[in-house]
Scaffold this motif. Structure first.
Motif, PDB file in Angstrom:
ATOM      1  N   PRO A 156     102.836  79.708 -19.312  1.00 47.58           N
ATOM      2  CA  PRO A 156     102.882  79.695 -17.922  1.00 47.58           C
ATOM      3  C   PRO A 156     103.857  80.577 -17.156  1.00 47.58           C
ATOM      4  O   PRO A 156     104.895  80.465 -17.891  1.00 47.58           O
ATOM      5  N   ASP A 157     103.638  81.207 -16.263  1.00 49.66           N
ATOM      6  CA  ASP A 157     104.738  81.827 -15.367  1.00 49.66           C
ATOM      7  C   ASP A 157     105.225  80.912 -14.673  1.00 49.66           C
ATOM      8  O   ASP A 157     104.697  79.438 -14.277  1.00 49.66           O
ATOM      9  N   PRO A 158     106.490  81.002 -14.041  1.00 53.77           N
ATOM     10  CA  PRO A 158     107.178  80.124 -13.554  1.00 53.77           C
ATOM     11  C   PRO A 158     106.191  79.465 -12.276  1.00 53.77           C
ATOM     12  O   PRO A 158     106.627  78.190 -11.874  1.00 53.77           O
ATOM     13  N   ILE A 159     105.684  80.009 -11.603  1.00 52.63           N
ATOM     14  CA  ILE A 159     104.791  79.853 -10.348  1.00 52.63           C
ATOM     15  C   ILE A 159     103.925  78.604 -10.702  1.00 52.63           C
ATOM     16  O   ILE A 159     103.621  77.609 -10.248  1.00 52.63           O
ATOM     17  N   SER A 160     103.112  78.925 -11.940  1.00 53.76           N
ATOM     18  CA  SER A 160     102.105  78.287 -12.347  1.00 53.76           C
ATOM     19  C   SER A 160     102.731  76.875 -12.758  1.00 53.76           C
ATOM     20  O   SER A 160     102.262  75.748 -12.714  1.00 53.76           O
ATOM     21  N   GLU A 161     104.018  76.877 -13.479  1.00 56.30           N
ATOM     22  CA  GLU A 161     104.588  75.797 -14.075  1.00 56.30           C
ATOM     23  C   GLU A 161     105.014  74.846 -12.870  1.00 56.30           C
ATOM     24  O   GLU A 161     104.832  73.593 -13.027  1.00 56.30           O
ATOM     25  N   VAL A 162     105.567  75.296 -11.739  1.00 56.99           N
ATOM     26  CA  VAL A 162     105.711  74.375 -10.620  1.00 56.99           C
ATOM     27  C   VAL A 162     104.736  73.760  -9.962  1.00 56.99           C
ATOM     28  O   VAL A 162     104.561  72.515  -9.527  1.00 56.99           O
ATOM     29  N   ARG A 163     103.597  74.608 -10.038  1.00 58.50           N
ATOM     30  CA  ARG A 163     102.145  74.250  -9.418  1.00 58.50           C
ATOM     31  C   ARG A 163     101.604  73.225 -10.458  1.00 58.50           C
ATOM     32  O   ARG A 163     100.983  72.185 -10.060  1.00 58.50           O
ATOM     33  N   ASN A 164     101.706  73.188 -11.717  1.00 55.55           N
ATOM     34  CA  ASN A 164     101.489  72.128 -12.673  1.00 55.55           C
ATOM     35  C   ASN A 164     102.025  71.087 -12.504  1.00 55.55           C
ATOM     36  O   ASN A 164     101.293  69.879 -12.418  1.00 55.55           O
ATOM     37  N   GLN A 165     103.269  70.939 -12.307  1.00 56.46           N
ATOM     38  CA  GLN A 165     104.073  69.885 -12.199  1.00 56.46           C
ATOM     39  C   GLN A 165     103.465  69.180 -10.729  1.00 56.46           C
ATOM     40  O   GLN A 165     103.484  67.896 -10.502  1.00 56.46           O
ATOM     41  N   GLU A 166     103.210  69.723  -9.734  1.00 59.74           N
ATOM     42  CA  GLU A 166     102.603  69.568  -8.405  1.00 59.74           C
ATOM     43  C   GLU A 166     101.348  68.673  -8.726  1.00 59.74           C
ATOM     44  O   GLU A 166     101.128  67.569  -8.174  1.00 59.74           O
ATOM     45  N   VAL A 167     100.487  69.404  -9.500  1.00 61.22           N
ATOM     46  CA  VAL A 167      99.093  68.633  -9.896  1.00 61.22           C
ATOM     47  C   VAL A 167      99.249  67.390 -10.470  1.00 61.22           C
ATOM     48  O   VAL A 167      98.682  66.455 -10.022  1.00 61.22           O
ATOM     49  N   VAL A 168     100.289  67.328 -11.514  1.00 60.99           N
ATOM     50  CA  VAL A 168     100.601  66.238 -12.250  1.00 60.99           C
ATOM     51  C   VAL A 168     101.050  65.144 -11.206  1.00 60.99           C
ATOM     52  O   VAL A 168     100.541  64.017 -11.259  1.00 60.99           O
ATOM     53  N   ARG A 169     101.963  65.413 -10.250  1.00 61.44           N
ATOM     54  CA  ARG A 169     102.177  64.402  -9.334  1.00 61.44           C
ATOM     55  C   ARG A 169     101.258  63.826  -8.479  1.00 61.44           C
ATOM     56  O   ARG A 169     100.894  62.476  -8.125  1.00 61.44           O
ATOM     57  N   CYS A 170     100.107  64.784  -8.119  1.00 59.77           N
ATOM     58  CA  CYS A 170      98.888  64.244  -7.511  1.00 59.77           C
ATOM     59  C   CYS A 170      98.029  63.366  -8.305  1.00 59.77           C
ATOM     60  O   CYS A 170      97.712  62.268  -7.789  1.00 59.77           O
ATOM     61  N   LEU A 171      97.922  63.837  -9.565  1.00 60.37           N
ATOM     62  CA  LEU A 171      97.019  63.037 -10.255  1.00 60.37           C
ATOM     63  C   LEU A 171      97.526  61.584 -10.841  1.00 60.37           C
ATOM     64  O   LEU A 171      96.419  60.664 -10.985  1.00 60.37           O
ATOM     65  N   LYS A 172      98.934  61.456 -10.798  1.00 61.10           N
ATOM     66  CA  LYS A 172      99.408  60.210 -10.939  1.00 61.10           C
ATOM     67  C   LYS A 172      99.227  59.207  -9.880  1.00 61.10           C
ATOM     68  O   LYS A 172      99.425  57.835  -9.874  1.00 61.10           O
ATOM     69  N   GLN A 173      98.631  59.733  -8.887  1.00 63.74           N
ATOM     70  CA  GLN A 173      98.197  58.585  -7.724  1.00 63.74           C
ATOM     71  C   GLN A 173      96.872  58.088  -7.825  1.00 63.74           C
ATOM     72  O   GLN A 173      96.214  57.330  -7.163  1.00 63.74           O
ATOM     73  N   VAL A 174      96.173  58.651  -8.938  1.00 68.30           N
ATOM     74  CA  VAL A 174      94.711  58.159  -9.085  1.00 68.30           C
ATOM     75  C   VAL A 174      94.632  57.186  -9.983  1.00 68.30           C
ATOM     76  O   VAL A 174      95.131  57.282 -11.273  1.00 68.30           O
ATOM     77  N   ILE A 175      94.231  56.148  -9.559  1.00 67.26           N
ATOM     78  CA  ILE A 175      94.740  54.703 -10.645  1.00 67.26           C
ATOM     79  C   ILE A 175      93.241  54.408 -11.000  1.00 67.26           C
ATOM     80  O   ILE A 175      92.327  54.206 -10.436  1.00 67.26           O
ATOM     81  N   GLU A 176      93.229  54.284 -12.436  1.00 64.19           N
ATOM     82  CA  GLU A 176      91.984  53.761 -13.135  1.00 64.19           C
ATOM     83  C   GLU A 176      92.128  52.163 -12.909  1.00 64.19           C
ATOM     84  O   GLU A 176      92.939  51.395 -13.220  1.00 64.19           O
ATOM     85  N   PRO A 177      90.735  51.810 -12.225  1.00 64.74           N
ATOM     86  CA  PRO A 177      90.926  50.176 -11.817  1.00 64.74           C
ATOM     87  C   PRO A 177      91.080  49.344 -12.630  1.00 64.74           C
ATOM     88  O   PRO A 177      91.528  48.113 -12.627  1.00 64.74           O
ATOM     89  N   THR A 178      90.275  49.334 -13.702  1.00 61.21           N
ATOM     90  CA  THR A 178      90.346  48.578 -14.909  1.00 61.21           C
ATOM     91  C   THR A 178      91.621  48.144 -15.574  1.00 61.21           C
ATOM     92  O   THR A 178      92.170  46.933 -15.471  1.00 61.21           O
TER      93      THR A 178
END
Length: 356
Positions: free
Chosen positions: A21-43
């Protein structure tokens, strides 16, 4: 069906390593991970990143690509992911490849760091215990080096059928004691070694995950091969396993081998849901005294290290071995026995974990 061939379509697609990944994509990847960590599996009440449900995440030129590994009851997570990523101003579109086993609610792996610790015996009796509690259960014997599940369930050399479905050709699982069963051993010649290698092994294992017509199941247990070789890695990467149960024996040699296998699950993010200690002690038939023939403390030690519960300690019982040899699991024949009760209690703990 010959042991070295597959009845299904061939593919010429090659797995290619993604470009760095290029630097921009790497930063965006980390941003996506932070967003996805807000999605909680309810069980399991944990985020989908920590549970290993999101894999192969890539950000390329403003496009988000990911695989989502889920059970049949978790499809709402796909919509939730789209919604939580929508506010990203740089995101042009999110592509989600949903990876699931049709009809299967919860997929659990049963693993050990080494052979000879009773992993398949544990898998069979745990499947029986879950079935006795009214659940629809499937058991996939993916141990390509020692597929003993058919014998342990009294199936012998039953023939595996291939049927036509709306989604193409599928293996039709066999059934024993109300449990649906598929095993690589059913495709091999009797008493012949399984010598699959490389691409053939990968293809066979992958198709056993995706090309079996399981129907509706509450639980699919996957009996993994011991160790951390190609077959194990393929199964872990390709299947929607939501957790693993680690089988060990009390002695330190077995514990050390289990530690090595944990790294494989951590790479994918699959959580360890519990520890099962087999051969914990021998019960004297005359006085009832417990003798720890193989030492003690291994299961508890792993439980503390991994912050995972010790689900059960299974005693040594000749009837447990005899049940595997004769195809009549002890938990089925005598669920009120000491061994049977341990498996019934473990099945109850699993059901509690998944809210069933």
């Amino acid at each position: 069906m010959p042991s070295h061939q597959s009845p299904f379509r061939q593919t010429n697609l090659e797995d290619r390593e993604p470009l760095p990944p290029d630097p921009i994509s790497e930063v965006r990847n980390q941003e996506v991970v932070r967003c996805l960590k807000q999605v909680i599996e309810p069980t399991l009440k944990n985020d989908i990143i920590s549970l290993g449900m999101v894999r192969n995440l890539r950000v390329v030129e403003g496009y988000i690509y990911l695989r989502l590994y889920i059970g049949r009851h978790q499809h709402d997570l796909q919509t939730e992911i789209q919604q939580i990523l929508a506010p990203l101003t740089w995101c042009k579109k999110t592509y989600i490849q949903v990876c699931t086993i049709p009809g299967v609610k919860t997929t659990l792996a049963i693993s050990s760091g080494k052979g000879g610790v009773g992993k398949s015996t544990t898998s069979v009796n745990l499947a029986v215990a879950l079935s006795l509690q009214g659940f629809k259960v499937g058991l996939l014997d993916a141990d390509v080096y020692g597929p003993n599940v058919p014998q342990m369930l009294g199936l012998g050399r039953a023939e595996v059928k291939v049927i036509e479905t709306s989604n193409g050709q599928k293996f039709l699982p066999l059934e024993a004691y109300g449990i649906k069963v598929m095993s690589v051993g059913l495709l091999a010649e009797p008493e012949h070694p399984l010598a699959w290698r490389g691409p053939v092994l990968h293809k066979i294992v992958t198709q056993f995950i995706h090309d079996v017509e399981w129907g509706e199941l509450d639980y699919l247990l996957i009996d993994l091969p011991p160790g951390t070789g190609d077959a194990q890695i393929t199964i872990v990467q390709e299947s929607p396993i939501c957790g693993v149960l680690l089988v060990t024996t009390p002695q330190q040699v077995a514990v050390s081998d289990v530690r090595r296998s944990i790294h494989m699950f951590r790479r994918v993010g699959i959580p360890v849901l519990g520890i099962i200690e087999n051969m914990s002690y021998l019960i004297c038939s005359k006085c009832g005294e417990h003798t720890p023939i193989f030492g003690s403390g291994g299961g508890k030690q792993l439980s503390m290290e991994l912050h995972a519960p010790l689900l059960g300690q299974i005693p040594i019982d000749p009837l447990l071995c005899n049940g595997g040899d004769t195809g009549a699991p002890l938990t089925l024949v005598n669920p009120d026995s000491t061994v049977g009760q341990v498996f019934v209690q473990m099945a109850g703990a699993i059901a509690t974990t998944f809210g069933d």
